[in-house]
Design an enzyme around this catalytic site. Structure first.
Site, short mmCIF file in Angstrom:
data_model
loop_
_atom_site.label_atom_id
_atom_site.label_comp_id
_atom_site.label_asym_id
_atom_site.label_seq_id
_atom_site.Cartn_x
_atom_site.Cartn_y
_atom_site.Cartn_z
N SER A 1 1.07 -1.51 -0.38
CA SER A 1 0.18 0.00 0.17
C SER A 1 1.10 1.05 0.07
CB SER A 1 -0.67 -0.47 1.09
OG SER A 1 -0.39 -0.01 2.34
N SER B 1 2.98 -2.15 4.75
CA SER B 1 2.25 -0.89 3.96
C SER B 1 4.62 -0.09 3.39
CB SER B 1 2.65 -0.21 5.34
OG SER B 1 4.09 -0.15 6.15
N ASP B 2 4.19 0.73 2.36
CA ASP B 2 5.53 1.08 2.67
C ASP B 2 5.88 1.80 3.61
OD1 ASP B 2 7.38 2.37 0.37
OD2 ASP B 2 6.43 3.30 -0.64
N SER B 3 7.12 2.41 3.61
CA SER B 3 7.62 2.80 3.94
C SER B 3 6.82 3.83 4.76
CB SER B 3 9.46 3.41 4.50
OG SER B 3 9.60 3.64 2.83
N ALA C 1 4.65 4.77 5.46
CA ALA C 1 3.07 5.29 5.09
C ALA C 1 1.81 5.41 6.71
CB ALA C 1 2.52 3.89 4.34
#
Length: 801
Positions: A298, A331-333, A335
């Protein structure tokens, strides 16, 4: 010698294991046909392969406590990022992951450009596989329930592992328009991941390159949703065919930030709801529905004020309910953190965690210790702020993936030695080589200057900051420690016999005053002037000049957005001075985004687009320039003539790129259209047939035509199928891509090319945002680019059944 080293390493692992666990009486875990993960001497339902996955998941979930459940909801970044240890130590029994962990990312792979991750366990490949087995055994044997770890890794240009097979950047791969190549590349990535011990690859990238100022355009497959979807489906299917999870990214609407801004800037997209579904989400929808991927990342942007990673609409209603996704979301970093720190929709970090988990996030992934996330997550549960039912569902989805990919049946790599035969094998390198060649796009060839005659040009100057540079083909998201062939080296090898090949740097890609030059021109400073003058003096003695210009990792990539699309620094100044010598100039572009090379397009006779071409780029460029290969790639992105034209991407609405009547103040025409690319040969299109040409809208439409090579060279033509909806209830795009094939033909050879249009391909989102196929007339367009249409014919959709 290699066998001796492997034997010594195995002894080391065994000795280490004995020393680590000598004080603990071992319980037999691995049995002939089952694994006693919870070490109770009984074959539990979750340990029994005769039960279906859902039963096994529920049985395991019922045995888990809060500590174990929350540990499954977080990533542990590997050695040199978060983990301090390469292999398990006694201290691990006191770390948070004593209760297990969801996944471990980038462990012992030796990440490009990060020296702190260098490790002796990345290579030889078999050593890495043995080390991952050793770590996996620790989690199985030393945690209460023995839940295996999902080992994740990046993989957009090839696996992000030490000396893995190196492919061109995604923007180059998109230029191949080769679906079979994309699938085979996915297989290579998945196969190498599997034998190295990885079980989950963050690939493909399905973001659309709609704004060329954005830094990560280089990582995109193109700007058009259909092209990206077809290439993405094949990459994902290829990865998962090898029994490894494909986790596409970045979901969703990540790649169209306002102003093309990146890095610490806000990344909110200004995209309408209809456009988002028809353009930005289309590749994800197709990959989820057709490739059945088991992972997704995401994104950290918001959409219309709602952060995606905290959005129930995106992560549950769309992803799971509409797109039938059954995997788990990471999650993307930052996020999760951004809900509080950037988007300001959460009062604190705990509130951000609550919103994300309730929205549908399974695993938080970031470059900080896992307890940073897990401790407040546990507090939320114990306070009653976060429902245990929600937590159970998130963990259930994670476990389902682990069972699905066989981590509870075959958690260890059976034959680590196989990795030495598989990773970067001759077959894999040949595919990477093919990708480097097919990614080349011929933009201009005035007077048929190309291909060059080796007998005619005895003195060759290879000049420019990218002439002898290879940094462009190494990437934090791809392989490292790979021997890249530079353009200069490739040309030396190509024409060494009887020719004089000289080199000059000419200028820098990124001079000290680059930002000043983004705003206004200033004369070159001493160092840059010296480089230019030296190159010009050598150019006067040459028979042909090959100028290799463009980008490097400092001007394009993550957090590398630009305010200009011109050649950076003094590269155009160098090119103009070379041109003024009167010696013929060929321009080779090694770049990661479209460039506004208007002067070069007007004055330089031959231009070859090579993007970031990968390990074999120098060899491929040399063969293309001297006629041993005929470039056949097509642009997956539009080249605008000016940054002021943005947004200028394909597809576009009717009259979006039209003129201004009597106005004479704006540049209207672009530089090179979507799908554009020349060849050393020519192709004829004829005999278009469509059946049926009157359809009820519930059947496939078959299209065929004849393609013939009418020139003197073998060549590839990328044939493209578009359609136009002549009258619709809502405004749709002027042309829409709905098919493409890369066809190889010898001189005078012809082939019948066939396409099938499905009812979905002609549909639209109506006023109620329902996908429907409306009756009416549609024009079918067959061509060599979005602007170069060779065949066309009307069809009609009726309501009559």
């Amino acid at each position: 010698m290699r066998q001796i080293k492997q034997a010594l390493f195995f002894c080391f692992l065994c000795t280490t294991s004995v020393l680590l666990f000598a004080q603990v009486k071992k319980v037999e875990v691995f049995h002939q046909n089952w694994i006693d993960f919870n070490k109770n001497g009984i074959k539990d339902i979750y340990e029994d392969t005769s039960h279906d996955i859902d039963e096994r998941v529920e049985d395991l979930l019922s045995q888990m406590n809060i500590e174990e459940k929350t540990c499954q909801m977080v990533t542990l970044y590997g050695f040199g990022r978060v983990l301090k240890d390469e292999l398990p130590t006694d201290a691990w029994k006191n770390e948070l992951w004593k209760d297990g962990i969801g996944n471990i990312d980038e462990h012992l792979g030796n990440t490009t450009f990060r020296r702190q991750t260098e490790t002796k366990y990345s290579y030889p490949y078999s050593r890495h596989a043995e080390a991952i087995n050793f770590i996996q055994k620790w989690f199985i044997e030393e945690t209460r329930l023995g839940i295996p770890v999902d080992f994740t890794i990046e993989g957009i240009r090839g696996l992000a592992h030490d000396r893995a097979t190196n492919f061109p950047a995604n923007i180059g791969l998109g230029s191949t328009w080769d679906k079979e190549l994309a699938y085979n590349m996915g297989q290579v990535i998945g196969r190498e991941a599997k034998v190295l011990g990885y079980t989950n690859v963050y690939s493909p990238i399905l973001d659309l390159a709609r704004d060329p100022r954005w830094g990560r355009v280089v990582e995109c497959l193109g700007e058009d949703p259909f092209l990206v979807a077809e290439m993405g489906v094949n990459i994902a299917a290829g990865i998962q065919n090898e029994g490894v999870v494909s986790s596409p990214k970045h979901f969703a609407v990540y790649s169209t930030p306002v102003g093309g801004r990146d890095g610490e800037a806000r990344t909110d997209p200004h995209v309408t709801l209809r456009e988002m579904h028809q353009v930005n989400l289309y590749p994800f929808e197709q990959v989820f529905l057709r490739a059945n991927v088991l992972g997704v990342m995401s994104s950290y942007n918001d959409y219309d004020g709602i952060p995606v990673t905290g959005s129930y609409y995106f992560l549950t209603e769309l992803l799971r309910n509409k797109y039938k996704f059954k995997g788990y979301v990471v999650s993307d970093s930052d996020a999760v953190e951004f809900l509080h720190t950037k988007h300001k929709v959460a009062k604190d970090y705990k509130d951000a965690i609550k919103q994300c988990v309730e929205a549908g996030l399974n695993i938080r992934t970031n470059f900080t210790p896992p307890e940073v996330y897990v401790i407040p997550l546990r507090e939320l549960i114990r306070e009653g702020s976060l429902s245990m039912d929600v937590v159970n569902q998130r963990v259930r989805e994670i476990l389902w993936v682990k069972f699905k990919i066989g981590l509870f049946d075959h958690p260890l790599t059976d034959n680590p030695a196989e990795a030495d035969k598989v990773v970067r094998s001759g077959e894999h390198r040949e595919l990477a080589k093919k990708a480097s060649y097919e990614s080349l796009v011929l933009l201009k060839n005035e007077g048929n200057l190309l291909p060059l005659d080796k007998n005619k040009y005895k003195s060759v100057l290879v000049v420019g900051p990218n002439a002898d540079n290879i940094s462009h083909s190494l990437c934090r998201y791809g392989p490292n420690n790979v021997d890249i062939v530079s353009v200069y080296e490739g040309l030396k090898r190509k024409i060494a016999s009887g020719s004089n090949v000289r080199h000059a740097k000419g200028c820098s890609v990124q001079p000290d005053n680059m930002l000043e030059l983004e705003m206004y021109y200033t004369p070159p400073r001493d160092e840059e002037k010296k480089l230019i003058d030296e190159a010009v003096e050598l150019a006067k003695e040459a028979d042909i000049i090959i100028a290799v210009l463009g980008d490097n990792p400092g001007t394009v990539g993550e957090s590398k957005s630009r305010t200009s699309l011109g050649l950076s620094g003094y590269q155009e100044t160098l090119l103009r001075n070379l041109y003024e010598t009167g010696v013929p100039v060929v321009l080779v572009l090694i770049n990661g985004r479209p460039v506004t090379i208007n002067w070069a397009d007007k004055y330089i006779p031959a231009i070859l687009e090579a993007w970031f071409p990968g390990e074999f780029g120098g060899e491929a460029i040399a063969d293309a320039l001297f006629g041993d290969y005929n470039p056949g790639g097509k642009l997956p992105v539009t080249f605008p003539a000016s940054v002021g034209q943005i947004p200028f991407a394909f597809p576009y609405k009717p009259a979006a790129h039209a003129g201004q009547g009597n106005g004479k103040s704006r540049v209207i025409e672009g530089l090179y259209p979507f799908g554009y690319g020349l060849s050393y040969t020519s192709f004829d299109y004829s005999a278009l047939t469509i059946s049926p040409d009157v359809s009820t809208g519930d059947e496939d439409i078959c299209i065929s035509f004849t393609l013939k090579n009418t020139g003197k060279f073998d060549g590839d033509e990328v044939v493209q199928l578009y359609f136009s909806d002549l009258v619709s209830s809502v405004t749709v795009y002027e042309k829409q891509l709905r098919g493409f094939e890369r066809v190889h033909l010898k001189p005078r050879e012809e082939k019948i090319v066939k396409f099938i249009i499905k009812p979905l391909h002609l549909s639209l989102l109506n006023k109620e945002m329902e996908r429907v196929l409306e009756p009416g007339e549609f024009e079918i367009l067959i061509g060599s680019s979005s602007d170069d249409i060779r065949l066309r014919k009307l069809i009609r959709i009726t309501n009559e059944k």
